[in-house]
Design a protein around this motif. Structure first.
Motif, PDB file in Angstrom:
ATOM      1  N   VAL A   1      47.994  50.082 -52.975  1.00 43.43           N
ATOM      2  CA  VAL A   1      48.390  49.048 -52.028  1.00 43.43           C
ATOM      3  C   VAL A   1      48.606  49.612 -50.630  1.00 43.43           C
ATOM      4  O   VAL A   1      48.342  48.936 -49.633  1.00 43.43           O
ATOM      5  N   ASP A   2      49.056  50.852 -50.533  1.00 45.90           N
ATOM      6  CA  ASP A   2      49.283  51.458 -49.215  1.00 45.90           C
ATOM      7  C   ASP A   2      47.988  51.520 -48.413  1.00 45.90           C
ATOM      8  O   ASP A   2      47.958  51.159 -47.224  1.00 45.90           O
ATOM      9  N   THR A   3      46.919  51.964 -49.077  1.00 44.98           N
ATOM     10  CA  THR A   3      45.622  52.057 -48.405  1.00 44.98           C
ATOM     11  C   THR A   3      45.095  50.674 -48.057  1.00 44.98           C
ATOM     12  O   THR A   3      44.574  50.440 -46.958  1.00 44.98           O
ATOM     13  N   LEU A   4      45.226  49.748 -49.002  1.00 46.53           N
ATOM     14  CA  LEU A   4      44.730  48.389 -48.772  1.00 46.53           C
ATOM     15  C   LEU A   4      45.410  47.753 -47.571  1.00 46.53           C
ATOM     16  O   LEU A   4      44.756  47.147 -46.723  1.00 46.53           O
ATOM     17  N   MET A   5      46.737  47.894 -47.489  1.00 49.50           N
ATOM     18  CA  MET A   5      47.485  47.234 -46.428  1.00 49.50           C
ATOM     19  C   MET A   5      47.200  47.840 -45.053  1.00 49.50           C
ATOM     20  O   MET A   5      47.443  47.200 -44.032  1.00 49.50           O
ATOM     21  N   ALA A   6      46.686  49.057 -45.024  1.00 50.04           N
ATOM     22  CA  ALA A   6      46.347  49.694 -43.750  1.00 50.04           C
ATOM     23  C   ALA A   6      44.933  49.364 -43.302  1.00 50.04           C
ATOM     24  O   ALA A   6      44.511  49.785 -42.220  1.00 50.04           O
ATOM     25  N   SER A   7      44.193  48.602 -44.112  1.00 47.82           N
ATOM     26  CA  SER A   7      42.804  48.287 -43.807  1.00 47.82           C
ATOM     27  C   SER A   7      42.702  47.022 -42.967  1.00 47.82           C
ATOM     28  O   SER A   7      43.497  46.092 -43.143  1.00 47.82           O
ATOM     29  N   PRO A   8      41.725  46.924 -42.091  1.00 47.20           N
ATOM     30  CA  PRO A   8      41.482  45.662 -41.375  1.00 47.20           C
ATOM     31  C   PRO A   8      41.105  44.571 -42.372  1.00 47.20           C
ATOM     32  O   PRO A   8      40.377  44.814 -43.335  1.00 47.20           O
ATOM     33  N   GLY A   9      41.619  43.375 -42.159  1.00 45.32           N
ATOM     34  CA  GLY A   9      41.311  42.286 -43.080  1.00 45.32           C
ATOM     35  C   GLY A   9      41.927  42.462 -44.447  1.00 45.32           C
ATOM     36  O   GLY A   9      41.315  42.106 -45.466  1.00 45.32           O
ATOM     37  N   ALA A  10      43.156  42.998 -44.500  1.00 49.38           N
ATOM     38  CA  ALA A  10      43.797  43.313 -45.782  1.00 49.38           C
ATOM     39  C   ALA A  10      43.928  42.081 -46.680  1.00 49.38           C
ATOM     40  O   ALA A  10      43.741  42.169 -47.897  1.00 49.38           O
ATOM     41  N   ALA A  11      44.253  40.934 -46.095  1.00 51.39           N
ATOM     42  CA  ALA A  11      44.458  39.731 -46.913  1.00 51.39           C
ATOM     43  C   ALA A  11      43.175  39.338 -47.633  1.00 51.39           C
ATOM     44  O   ALA A  11      43.186  39.013 -48.829  1.00 51.39           O
ATOM     45  N   ALA A  12      42.059  39.369 -46.930  1.00 56.33           N
ATOM     46  CA  ALA A  12      40.779  39.020 -47.558  1.00 56.33           C
ATOM     47  C   ALA A  12      40.401  40.037 -48.622  1.00 56.33           C
ATOM     48  O   ALA A  12      39.886  39.671 -49.695  1.00 56.33           O
ATOM     49  N   ILE A  13      40.665  41.313 -48.360  1.00 53.57           N
ATOM     50  CA  ILE A  13      40.372  42.358 -49.345  1.00 53.57           C
ATOM     51  C   ILE A  13      41.194  42.140 -50.606  1.00 53.57           C
ATOM     52  O   ILE A  13      40.687  42.266 -51.725  1.00 53.57           O
ATOM     53  N   ALA A  14      42.474  41.818 -50.431  1.00 58.65           N
ATOM     54  CA  ALA A  14      43.355  41.596 -51.575  1.00 58.65           C
ATOM     55  C   ALA A  14      42.858  40.447 -52.445  1.00 58.65           C
ATOM     56  O   ALA A  14      42.817  40.542 -53.677  1.00 58.65           O
ATOM     57  N   ARG A  15      42.458  39.357 -51.806  1.00 56.51           N
ATOM     58  CA  ARG A  15      41.986  38.205 -52.572  1.00 56.51           C
ATOM     59  C   ARG A  15      40.649  38.503 -53.270  1.00 56.51           C
ATOM     60  O   ARG A  15      40.431  38.076 -54.411  1.00 56.51           O
ATOM     61  N   ARG A  16      39.782  39.252 -52.597  1.00 56.18           N
ATOM     62  CA  ARG A  16      38.510  39.630 -53.239  1.00 56.18           C
ATOM     63  C   ARG A  16      38.754  40.546 -54.428  1.00 56.18           C
ATOM     64  O   ARG A  16      38.070  40.440 -55.452  1.00 56.18           O
ATOM     65  N   ARG A  17      39.720  41.437 -54.297  1.00 65.63           N
ATOM     66  CA  ARG A  17      40.022  42.343 -55.408  1.00 65.63           C
ATOM     67  C   ARG A  17      40.461  41.561 -56.636  1.00 65.63           C
ATOM     68  O   ARG A  17      40.005  41.832 -57.749  1.00 65.63           O
ATOM     69  N   VAL A  18      41.345  40.593 -56.443  1.00 67.50           N
ATOM     70  CA  VAL A  18      41.802  39.775 -57.562  1.00 67.50           C
ATOM     71  C   VAL A  18      40.623  39.047 -58.207  1.00 67.50           C
ATOM     72  O   VAL A  18      40.484  39.024 -59.438  1.00 67.50           O
ATOM     73  N   ALA A  19      39.758  38.482 -57.384  1.00 67.19           N
ATOM     74  CA  ALA A  19      38.605  37.736 -57.912  1.00 67.19           C
ATOM     75  C   ALA A  19      37.672  38.651 -58.695  1.00 67.19           C
ATOM     76  O   ALA A  19      37.199  38.296 -59.790  1.00 67.19           O
ATOM     77  N   LYS A  20      37.389  39.833 -58.162  1.00 68.25           N
ATOM     78  CA  LYS A  20      36.475  40.755 -58.835  1.00 68.25           C
ATOM     79  C   LYS A  20      37.045  41.252 -60.152  1.00 68.25           C
ATOM     80  O   LYS A  20      36.330  41.348 -61.161  1.00 68.25           O
ATOM     81  N   LEU A  21      38.333  41.589 -60.175  1.00 70.39           N
ATOM     82  CA  LEU A  21      38.951  42.044 -61.416  1.00 70.39           C
ATOM     83  C   LEU A  21      38.950  40.936 -62.461  1.00 70.39           C
ATOM     84  O   LEU A  21      38.677  41.183 -63.644  1.00 70.39           O
ATOM     85  N   ALA A  22      39.268  39.730 -62.040  1.00 62.69           N
ATOM     86  CA  ALA A  22      39.285  38.605 -62.978  1.00 62.69           C
ATOM     87  C   ALA A  22      37.909  38.390 -63.585  1.00 62.69           C
ATOM     88  O   ALA A  22      37.765  38.217 -64.807  1.00 62.69           O
ATOM     89  N   ASP A  23      36.889  38.421 -62.747  1.00 56.94           N
ATOM     90  CA  ASP A  23      35.530  38.195 -63.238  1.00 56.94           C
ATOM     91  C   ASP A  23      35.077  39.339 -64.147  1.00 56.94           C
ATOM     92  O   ASP A  23      34.404  39.108 -65.155  1.00 56.94           O
ATOM     93  N   ALA A  24      35.443  40.574 -63.794  1.00 62.18           N
ATOM     94  CA  ALA A  24      35.000  41.736 -64.574  1.00 62.18           C
ATOM     95  C   ALA A  24      35.563  41.720 -65.990  1.00 62.18           C
ATOM     96  O   ALA A  24      34.903  42.175 -66.934  1.00 62.18           O
ATOM     97  N   LEU A  25      36.768  41.193 -66.146  1.00 57.73           N
ATOM     98  CA  LEU A  25      37.409  41.208 -67.459  1.00 57.73           C
ATOM     99  C   LEU A  25      37.577  39.815 -68.049  1.00 57.73           C
ATOM    100  O   LEU A  25      38.359  39.629 -68.989  1.00 57.73           O
ATOM    101  N   ASP A  26      36.854  38.847 -67.504  1.00 62.28           N
ATOM    102  CA  ASP A  26      36.843  37.486 -68.044  1.00 62.28           C
ATOM    103  C   ASP A  26      38.254  36.903 -68.139  1.00 62.28           C
ATOM    104  O   ASP A  26      38.672  36.361 -69.155  1.00 62.28           O
ATOM    105  N   VAL A  27      38.982  37.049 -67.037  1.00 63.42           N
ATOM    106  CA  VAL A  27      40.342  36.522 -66.918  1.00 63.42           C
ATOM    107  C   VAL A  27      40.329  35.422 -65.866  1.00 63.42           C
ATOM    108  O   VAL A  27      39.615  35.525 -64.863  1.00 63.42           O
ATOM    109  N   ASP A  28      41.109  34.388 -66.063  1.00 64.75           N
ATOM    110  CA  ASP A  28      41.179  33.294 -65.106  1.00 64.75           C
ATOM    111  C   ASP A  28      41.709  33.802 -63.759  1.00 64.75           C
ATOM    112  O   ASP A  28      42.762  34.449 -63.690  1.00 64.75           O
ATOM    113  N   ARG A  29      40.969  33.488 -62.680  1.00 66.83           N
ATOM    114  CA  ARG A  29      41.346  33.995 -61.353  1.00 66.83           C
ATOM    115  C   ARG A  29      42.720  33.514 -60.914  1.00 66.83           C
ATOM    116  O   ARG A  29      43.514  34.284 -60.359  1.00 66.83           O
ATOM    117  N   ASP A  30      43.007  32.248 -61.117  1.00 69.16           N
ATOM    118  CA  ASP A  30      44.286  31.701 -60.661  1.00 69.16           C
ATOM    119  C   ASP A  30      45.454  32.313 -61.419  1.00 69.16           C
ATOM    120  O   ASP A  30      46.521  32.568 -60.841  1.00 69.16           O
TER     121      ASP A  30
END
Length: 315
Positions: free
Chosen positions: A250-279
């Motif tokens: 999280v430290d690296t993520l929060m220091a990145s430009p566009g951290a909020a969009a990166i965080a949401r994409r990460r959740v979506a990608k992990l959910a899809d990779a393991l067949d878990v509901d995104r919400d």
């Protein structure tokens, strides 16, 4: 006590966590007994202790050792409580599938002898994309059906206790800026536990969960490339287990430009990779991150707490 025993003094991180209580407290007494415990279990299990793994954890000490036949092993000692018995039960149930293997155990004494992994090499040593790929593959192996007579707490019951503490914490003056995030986290937790199995498509069978799964809990091994360690097992839906991984680095993520969009994409990608509901993954990630942030604030680690709460707010 011999000078040799001094080599197995507890790491500073463990001393800071358990040694801050009263001089006659259980934590300090257990810390004082550690050199003798190392000696006792080394004799009982025919071990040659080598060194303490540092910095180690906040609730246990890990001793790298050799067995009588020369093979490597790890002696893990923890203040005796239910946690060691539950860790032992989970590791025994996995029986080496995706997790470290138990060689010997005395859970009532807080002692586990585990197979030797490469303690200094975790998934965090890999580039992030490769680390996430290996982390998800290992986590899938852990999601098995628990035994019918399992001793593990459910996600719903465990988070009910956490939510109660958060409601108390939100009233403290130091929590004023966090109340909006905390309130959303509590609402999500209530909805997620109410929805589970409610006939709305979330009725997946309860899985045995690691409970604290993140890249730092996955070590390089010999019989398998990567194996999980240090579970605090629960039973429940997989999205809960995946939530800690969603906030990893999280430290690296929060220091990145566009951290909020990166965080949401990460959740979506992990959910899809393991067949878990995104919400549901988003909800559990927000709750678990907010809970961890409040815990850090309450302990005085304000910078860390604010970082976690900011991440939760981005979700």
């Amino acid at each position: 006590m011999s000078n040799a025993d001094d080599r197995f003094a507890p790491p500073e991180r463990l001393v800071r966590t358990l040694g801050s209580g009263p001089a006659d407290g259980a934590g300090r007494q257990w810390l004082a007994s550690l050199p003798e415990q190392v000696h006792e279990f080394a004799e009982r299990w025919e071990l040659t202790p080598e060194r303490v793994h540092r910095p180690g954890g906040r609730g246990s000490i890990v001793i790298l050792a050799r067995r009588a036949d020369g093979t490597g092993a790890v002696l893990k000692l923890e203040a005796p409580d239910e946690a060691t018995a539950l860790e032992h039960a989970a590791l025994t149930h996995w029986n080496g599938l995706g997790a470290v293997r138990v060689l010997q155990a005395e859970p009532g004494a807080g002692a586990l002898l585990l197979e030797r992994l490469r303690a200094d090499v975790t998934l965090r040593s890999l580039a992030e994309a490769k680390a996430v790929l290996e982390a998800t593959a290992t986590l899938q192996r852990l999601w098995v059906r628990p035994a019918d007579d399992h001793p593990f707490t459910s996600v719903a019951d465990h988070t009910l206790l956490l939510a109660g503490t958060m409601r108390e914490q939100r009233e403290e003056p130091w929590a004023a800026d966090a109340r909006a995030v905390v309130d959303e986290a509590l609402e999500l937790r209530d909805a997620l536990t109410a929805d589970a199995g409610a006939g709305n498509g979330t009725e997946e069978p309860a899985s045995l969960l690691h409970g604290r799964y993140q890249q730092g809990k996955v070590l390089a091994g010999e019989r398998a490339p990567w194996l999980a360690v240090g579970p605090r097992p629960l039973v429940g839906e997989r999205a809960y287990d995946l939530a800690w991984l969603a906030r990893d680095r999280v430290d690296t993520l929060m220091a990145s430009p566009g951290a909020a969009a990166i965080a949401r994409r990460r959740v979506a990608k992990l959910a899809d990779a393991l067949d878990v509901d995104r919400d549901r993954l988003r909800g559990w990630t927000l709750f678990r991150t907010a809970e961890a942030g409040m815990r850090e604030l309450a302990s005085g680690a304000r910078a860390r707490g604010e970082l976690l709460l900011e991440f939760a707010g981005m979700l």
